[in-house]
Design a protein around this motif. Sequence first.
Motif, PDB file in Angstrom:
ATOM      1  N   ALA A 277      78.489  17.190  14.534  1.00 28.43           N
ATOM      2  CA  ALA A 277      77.246  16.528  14.117  1.00 28.43           C
ATOM      3  C   ALA A 277      76.952  15.316  14.992  1.00 28.43           C
ATOM      4  CB  ALA A 277      77.352  16.089  12.660  1.00 28.43           C
ATOM      5  N   ASN A 278      75.674  14.953  15.029  1.00 34.17           N
ATOM      6  CA  ASN A 278      75.273  13.729  15.726  1.00 34.17           C
ATOM      7  C   ASN A 278      75.885  12.499  15.065  1.00 34.17           C
ATOM      8  OD1 ASN A 278      72.416  15.555  15.883  1.00 34.17           O
ATOM      9  ND2 ASN A 278      73.199  14.724  17.799  1.00 34.17           N
ATOM     10  N   VAL A 279      75.910  12.513  13.732  1.00 33.70           N
ATOM     11  CA  VAL A 279      76.502  11.413  12.975  1.00 33.70           C
ATOM     12  C   VAL A 279      77.539  12.004  12.021  1.00 33.70           C
ATOM     13  CG1 VAL A 279      76.107   9.512  11.368  1.00 33.70           C
ATOM     14  CG2 VAL A 279      74.373  10.056  13.100  1.00 33.70           C
ATOM     15  N   SER A 280      78.787  11.588  12.184  1.00 38.20           N
ATOM     16  CA  SER A 280      79.855  12.027  11.291  1.00 38.20           C
ATOM     17  C   SER A 280      80.270  10.848  10.416  1.00 38.20           C
ATOM     18  CB  SER A 280      81.056  12.532  12.088  1.00 38.20           C
ATOM     19  OG  SER A 280      80.718  13.683  12.844  1.00 38.20           O
ATOM     20  N   VAL A 281      80.320  11.082   9.117  1.00 35.58           N
ATOM     21  CA  VAL A 281      80.641  10.032   8.152  1.00 35.58           C
ATOM     22  C   VAL A 281      81.970  10.389   7.485  1.00 35.58           C
ATOM     23  CG1 VAL A 281      79.840   8.725   6.153  1.00 35.58           C
ATOM     24  CG2 VAL A 281      78.171   9.746   7.728  1.00 35.58           C
ATOM     25  N   PHE A 282      82.924   9.463   7.514  1.00 32.06           N
ATOM     26  CA  PHE A 282      84.228   9.672   6.888  1.00 32.06           C
ATOM     27  C   PHE A 282      84.409   8.664   5.764  1.00 32.06           C
ATOM     28  CE2 PHE A 282      84.529  11.244  11.203  1.00 32.06           C
ATOM     29  CZ  PHE A 282      85.273  12.410  11.098  1.00 32.06           C
ATOM     30  N   LEU A 283      84.603   9.146   4.539  1.00 27.95           N
ATOM     31  CA  LEU A 283      84.840   8.274   3.381  1.00 27.95           C
ATOM     32  C   LEU A 283      86.272   8.490   2.916  1.00 27.95           C
ATOM     33  CD1 LEU A 283      81.747   9.859   2.834  1.00 27.95           C
ATOM     34  CD2 LEU A 283      81.572   7.678   1.632  1.00 27.95           C
ATOM     35  N   LEU A 284      87.082   7.421   2.919  1.00 28.85           N
ATOM     36  CA  LEU A 284      88.513   7.627   2.715  1.00 28.85           C
ATOM     37  C   LEU A 284      89.200   6.452   2.025  1.00 28.85           C
ATOM     38  CD1 LEU A 284      90.309   5.903   5.062  1.00 28.85           C
ATOM     39  CD2 LEU A 284      89.025   7.453   6.522  1.00 28.85           C
ATOM     40  N   ASP A 285      90.399   6.766   1.521  1.00 26.84           N
ATOM     41  CA  ASP A 285      91.312   5.781   0.944  1.00 26.84           C
ATOM     42  C   ASP A 285      92.688   6.102   1.512  1.00 26.84           C
ATOM     43  OD1 ASP A 285      93.025   4.229  -0.547  1.00 26.84           O
ATOM     44  OD2 ASP A 285      92.500   5.069  -2.483  1.00 26.84           O
ATOM     45  N   GLU A 286      93.197   5.253   2.384  1.00 31.40           N
ATOM     46  CA  GLU A 286      94.444   5.563   3.075  1.00 31.40           C
ATOM     47  C   GLU A 286      95.630   5.696   2.126  1.00 31.40           C
ATOM     48  OE1 GLU A 286      95.092   2.874   6.297  1.00 31.40           O
ATOM     49  OE2 GLU A 286      93.370   3.602   7.440  1.00 31.40           O
ATOM     50  N   HIS A 287      95.514   5.119   0.922  1.00 29.48           N
ATOM     51  CA  HIS A 287      96.591   5.241  -0.055  1.00 29.48           C
ATOM     52  C   HIS A 287      96.509   6.547  -0.845  1.00 29.48           C
ATOM     53  CE1 HIS A 287      98.371   1.454   0.753  1.00 29.48           C
ATOM     54  NE2 HIS A 287      97.353   0.734   0.330  1.00 29.48           N
ATOM     55  N   GLN A 288      95.631   7.469  -0.406  1.00 31.52           N
ATOM     56  CA  GLN A 288      95.578   8.779  -1.046  1.00 31.52           C
ATOM     57  C   GLN A 288      96.008   9.894  -0.099  1.00 31.52           C
ATOM     58  OE1 GLN A 288      92.552   9.902  -3.902  1.00 31.52           O
ATOM     59  NE2 GLN A 288      91.632   7.860  -3.804  1.00 31.52           N
ATOM     60  N   VAL A 289      96.608   9.541   1.010  1.00 27.22           N
ATOM     61  CA  VAL A 289      97.237  10.544   1.871  1.00 27.22           C
ATOM     62  C   VAL A 289      98.509  11.005   1.175  1.00 27.22           C
ATOM     63  CG1 VAL A 289      98.368  10.970   4.093  1.00 27.22           C
ATOM     64  CG2 VAL A 289      96.299   9.545   3.990  1.00 27.22           C
ATOM     65  N   VAL A 290      98.608  12.312   0.856  1.00 29.10           N
ATOM     66  CA  VAL A 290      99.732  12.780   0.025  1.00 29.10           C
ATOM     67  C   VAL A 290     100.503  13.941   0.652  1.00 29.10           C
ATOM     68  CG1 VAL A 290      98.659  11.997  -2.125  1.00 29.10           C
ATOM     69  CG2 VAL A 290      98.207  14.327  -1.313  1.00 29.10           C
ATOM     70  N   ARG A 291     100.140  14.356   1.872  1.00 25.70           N
ATOM     71  CA  ARG A 291     100.868  15.442   2.545  1.00 25.70           C
ATOM     72  C   ARG A 291     101.191  15.018   3.971  1.00 25.70           C
ATOM     73  NH1 ARG A 291      99.701  21.097   0.436  1.00 25.70           N
ATOM     74  NH2 ARG A 291     100.161  21.716   2.571  1.00 25.70           N
ATOM     75  N   PRO A 292     102.265  15.565   4.537  1.00 24.23           N
ATOM     76  CA  PRO A 292     102.644  15.179   5.899  1.00 24.23           C
ATOM     77  C   PRO A 292     101.604  15.513   6.956  1.00 24.23           C
ATOM     78  CG  PRO A 292     104.454  16.318   4.799  1.00 24.23           C
ATOM     79  CD  PRO A 292     103.247  16.472   3.915  1.00 24.23           C
ATOM     80  N   ASP A 293     100.815  16.573   6.731  1.00 20.11           N
ATOM     81  CA  ASP A 293      99.851  16.989   7.753  1.00 20.11           C
ATOM     82  C   ASP A 293      98.473  16.365   7.569  1.00 20.11           C
ATOM     83  OD1 ASP A 293      99.320  18.383   5.410  1.00 20.11           O
ATOM     84  OD2 ASP A 293      98.726  20.233   6.439  1.00 20.11           O
ATOM     85  N   GLU A 294      98.349  15.400   6.641  1.00 24.76           N
ATOM     86  CA  GLU A 294      97.074  14.709   6.438  1.00 24.76           C
ATOM     87  C   GLU A 294      97.050  13.457   7.315  1.00 24.76           C
ATOM     88  OE1 GLU A 294      96.307  16.235   1.843  1.00 24.76           O
ATOM     89  OE2 GLU A 294      96.892  14.149   2.200  1.00 24.76           O
ATOM     90  N   VAL A 295      95.981  13.327   8.108  1.00 24.69           N
ATOM     91  CA  VAL A 295      95.923  12.255   9.116  1.00 24.69           C
ATOM     92  C   VAL A 295      94.663  11.401   8.970  1.00 24.69           C
ATOM     93  CG1 VAL A 295      97.322  13.558  10.760  1.00 24.69           C
ATOM     94  CG2 VAL A 295      94.825  13.825  10.790  1.00 24.69           C
ATOM     95  N   GLY A 296      94.046  11.433   7.778  1.00 22.47           N
ATOM     96  CA  GLY A 296      92.778  10.730   7.584  1.00 22.47           C
ATOM     97  C   GLY A 296      92.948   9.238   7.394  1.00 22.47           C
ATOM     98  N   THR A 297      93.181   8.517   8.483  1.00 27.41           N
ATOM     99  CA  THR A 297      93.275   7.058   8.443  1.00 27.41           C
ATOM    100  C   THR A 297      92.208   6.456   9.345  1.00 27.41           C
ATOM    101  OG1 THR A 297      94.811   6.881  10.305  1.00 27.41           O
ATOM    102  CG2 THR A 297      95.769   7.230   8.110  1.00 27.41           C
ATOM    103  N   VAL A 298      91.916   5.193   9.121  1.00 29.68           N
ATOM    104  CA  VAL A 298      90.914   4.507   9.938  1.00 29.68           C
ATOM    105  C   VAL A 298      91.339   4.518  11.401  1.00 29.68           C
ATOM    106  CG1 VAL A 298      89.812   2.289  10.418  1.00 29.68           C
ATOM    107  CG2 VAL A 298      90.102   3.052   8.048  1.00 29.68           C
ATOM    108  N   ASP A 299      92.580   4.167  11.671  1.00 28.41           N
ATOM    109  CA  ASP A 299      93.045   4.091  13.064  1.00 28.41           C
ATOM    110  C   ASP A 299      92.953   5.435  13.763  1.00 28.41           C
ATOM    111  OD1 ASP A 299      93.533   1.418  12.889  1.00 28.41           O
ATOM    112  OD2 ASP A 299      95.705   1.602  12.587  1.00 28.41           O
ATOM    113  N   GLU A 300      93.323   6.500  13.066  1.00 31.39           N
ATOM    114  CA  GLU A 300      93.322   7.822  13.690  1.00 31.39           C
ATOM    115  C   GLU A 300      91.900   8.269  14.018  1.00 31.39           C
ATOM    116  OE1 GLU A 300      95.725  11.033  15.130  1.00 31.39           O
ATOM    117  OE2 GLU A 300      96.265   9.072  14.314  1.00 31.39           O
TER     118      GLU A 300
END
Length: 529
Positions: A277-300
């Motif tokens: 997409a032209n604009v991608s929006v990510f809404l997240l809470d880094e304290h809700q990463v619960v699996r080893p293969d989840e990488v949804g953090t601000v830094d990443e």
Amino acid sequence: MVVELKQWDRAELAFNSDRIVRASGVRDEELHPIDQVRGYCKYLTQNVEVLHDRPQAVYGAAYLHNATENSVSTLRARQPDQFGRLFTGERRDAFQQFLAERLAPASDGAPAERLLDSKILARPNLLTLTAVELRQATEHSLLDNQELAYQRVLEQVRLAHEQHPKSVVIVTGGPGSGKSLIAVKLLAELDRKGYRVQHATGSSAFTKSLRKYPAKGSTALKNLFQYYRTFADYRPNQLQVLICDEAHRVRAVSTNRFTKKAKRTDRPQIDELIAAANVSVFLLDEHQVVRPDEVGTVDEIRTHATRAGYPVHIVPLDGQFRCGGSDVYDEWVRRLVGLRVGGPTLWSEEPNFEVRVAQSPREMQNFLRAKNDAGESARITAGYCWSWSEPNDDGSLVDDVRIGSWSMPWNSRAERALNGVPPSAYWATDPAGFGQVGCVYTAQGFEYDWAGVIIGPDLVVRGGRFVSVRDANLDKPLRAKKLFDDDFDKLIRNVYKVLLTRAMRGVVIYSTDEETQLFLTGLMPSSQV
């Protein structure tokens, strides 16, 4: 009368926006003060019973007492109305007159008491609100940085439409901070305006529920809700806007064991989502990463976007609209499970949110059943410390979660209802879900009035602090040999943090470990044990 005080001595509109401002002494961009106080007024008229049918009785103003007319002149482009107008210190006399014309010179206090004692109207749950919002614009207000995030995305969409640049917006916030509400409001507004927009999550339960309930009866609406892995096959910029809700669940790659050999790839899923997409929006809470293969953090996400040359805009959310609106409870949970420094603290009674420690799982179940039977939604969840059996031959579930003489089955694994038991995807939303114990994968992303949380033997208190016990957890991704113990420790604390923050009205906690149970009991006021 709602008054928003600002200490700014200078402010100006941000580029390409009449609702976002930059102020002296403030590092981040802010919502226009008129829109900020306007949001408060709308929120009061929507949620406070005594004002609900009397919006004409509510007025709002922002007072910038250190500012002059010249130092905030561009802010005047935002037109005032009953719910929002702006005064500077230079116009102090006008502000005094504004107040004098609307406030009685003397009162017996009765109006204030009526306001303070007024019932707070129950807000619709997310699925109900989504169903309405997708079909017609509602007046449901966004507050503070919720509105700022909303406007930031719309601003980037306008820029992309006019000048064709790509950009990424990251919205961060804890449970109940309004991330999914922003996602829904954006999806509905952009879809109404004819943009190519889709909503995506990495949660089967959440996306299936959005398709089943809010989008019921409309194939077009159902197609708005997708999974992250879908976008591996999208052309670059096939969409104008992609809204990635629950983005802490973004995987390292989209390829999994079900992916056909010809389509297997090592391309990062974040890159696929940004490219789509032209604009991608990510809404997240880094304290809700619960699996080893989840990488949804601000830094990443920021790293991937910056490497591709795309600007990144980050909007942090504050405020708490779940857990009775109690920021105190959210902070208490973080310290309890060791996600905040300082260690566990005593729980002090809150007027709008109840915390209890049950002395047995049966006591928990009975308490929550009474709430559920009274029309308040309730669910029981647990850490993944018990085996999860296949159903019996007759379709009935096995009571896998056993604690002493008490037992209950896990939520169903089935894709369809069996013997009145809802499929796993609808455990949190189907009333019959009360009869099974849910896990983090069926609870995450949802909310209900009352939560029962069974803390299993994989997180126990020793020496006044929680410590993780890896061998007690049966979740296969968390038992992988390549997962370091420190990473397991962080993930299991996140799991329980998610489970403990699903409730709107109250939570009941029970631990299978004796020392942990005694410790939790000691944190409670005597009335809540």
